[in-house]
Design an enzyme around this catalytic site. Sequence first.
Site, PDB file in Angstrom:
ATOM      1  N   LYS A  19       0.896  -1.200   0.080  1.00 26.94           N
ATOM      2  CA  LYS A  19       0.129   0.071  -0.016  1.00 26.94           C
ATOM      3  C   LYS A  19       0.900   1.345   0.091  1.00 26.94           C
ATOM      4  O   LYS A  19       0.257   2.271  -0.230  1.00 26.94           O
ATOM      5  CB  LYS A  19      -1.143   0.116   1.308  1.00 26.94           C
ATOM      6  CG  LYS A  19      -2.039  -1.482   1.247  1.00 26.94           C
ATOM      7  CD  LYS A  19      -3.118  -1.041   0.451  1.00 26.94           C
ATOM      8  CE  LYS A  19      -4.220  -0.257   0.808  1.00 26.94           C
ATOM      9  NZ  LYS A  19      -5.376  -0.500   0.157  1.00 26.94           N
TER      10      LYS A  19
HETATM   11  C1  PLP Z   1      -1.066  -5.629   2.724  1.00 31.82           C
HETATM   12  C2  PLP Z   1      -2.282  -5.558   1.826  1.00 31.82           C
HETATM   13  N1  PLP Z   1      -2.186  -6.169   0.523  1.00 31.82           N
HETATM   14  C3  PLP Z   1      -3.241  -5.902  -0.369  1.00 31.82           C
HETATM   15  C4  PLP Z   1      -4.351  -5.163   0.064  1.00 31.82           C
HETATM   16  C5  PLP Z   1      -5.494  -4.846  -1.020  1.00 31.82           C
HETATM   17  O1  PLP Z   1      -5.225  -3.989  -1.485  1.00 31.82           O
HETATM   18  P1  PLP Z   1      -6.284  -2.821  -2.459  1.00 31.82           P
HETATM   19  O2  PLP Z   1      -7.026  -2.012  -1.478  1.00 31.82           O
HETATM   20  O3  PLP Z   1      -5.447  -2.555  -3.475  1.00 31.82           O
HETATM   21  O4  PLP Z   1      -7.343  -4.032  -3.127  1.00 31.82           O
HETATM   22  C6  PLP Z   1      -4.555  -4.695   1.474  1.00 31.82           C
HETATM   23  C7  PLP Z   1      -5.602  -3.905   1.607  1.00 31.82           C
HETATM   24  O5  PLP Z   1      -6.706  -4.249   1.648  1.00 31.82           O
HETATM   25  C8  PLP Z   1      -3.420  -4.647   2.186  1.00 31.82           C
HETATM   26  O6  PLP Z   1      -3.415  -4.290   3.338  1.00 31.82           O
END
Ligand code: PLP
Length: 249
Positions: A51
């Site tokens: 993120k």
């Molecule tokens: C560590 C992590 N990876 C992946 C995601 C998924 O990300 P996105 O908000 O881009 O779908 C999140 C958040 O939900 C996250 O905190």
Amino acid sequence: MEYKQIQRQRNLASCYTKTVGQTPLMKIVCPGYDTTLLLKLESFNPMGNMKFRMAISMVEAAEASGDLKPGGRIVESTSGNTGLGLATIAAERGYRFTAIVDHHAAQDKLRVMQALGAELIFVDDGETDDLSTAAREELAEKIAAADPEAFWTEQHNNPANSTGYTALAYELMEVLGSEMDALVGAVGTGGSLCGTAQVLKGALPDLFVFGSRAGRLDSLRWPRRVLFSVRYRNTSRSRNRKMRRLFPD
Ligand SMILES: Cc1ncc(COP(=O)(O)O)c(C=O)c1O
């Protein structure tokens, strides 16, 4: 930002936020499967998660548009990882950061945000098991509207969220070229999977894209449309055969 520019900056990082990206790719052995599974180790990014890519992208887009002015205030509803990124960037660039959180957020992440100078505002008292995403967003919007120096990054509805993953797609193509059959990712806002997939599918139209998500799809807005259109396009017989070969179970 162009990919080459991102790469140059990373090779000679002048600050912590510039160390984002170029994370390792690790091969997992899958005995009995005619499949090569690779993991992009996004935990090597600053603050230990992917993120950070979108946090820096949202801040830089707001700086470029003039929505976020020097010394201004960033406001975001977060369950942890976006907040960690924004808190770091705010500390480095001299912004104030207000994180709207609830008691489901991990305590260690909240403490790190606080140590970086973030203001934490809770929308609940910890008594309920339900997520307070809607209440958090409502409050973030209200706080940002009341403060002329504040900018609500609004991760669920900010195109700079998904474009923050452009470099991730290029990093994959740099190592793998066209040798990719499928991309699999977790879906929260949908920004990382859609942002990566949009770039990859420009070069590899036959790429399968799979999103994994706990709970319902209701909270997805624009990314949901992209995910569905990707799925509908992947229905030819030959593609289904290929999918069965790739994922026999
Ligand atoms: C560590 C992590 N990876 C992946 C995601 C998924 O990300 P996105 O908000 O881009 O779908 C999140 C958040 O939900 C996250 O905190």
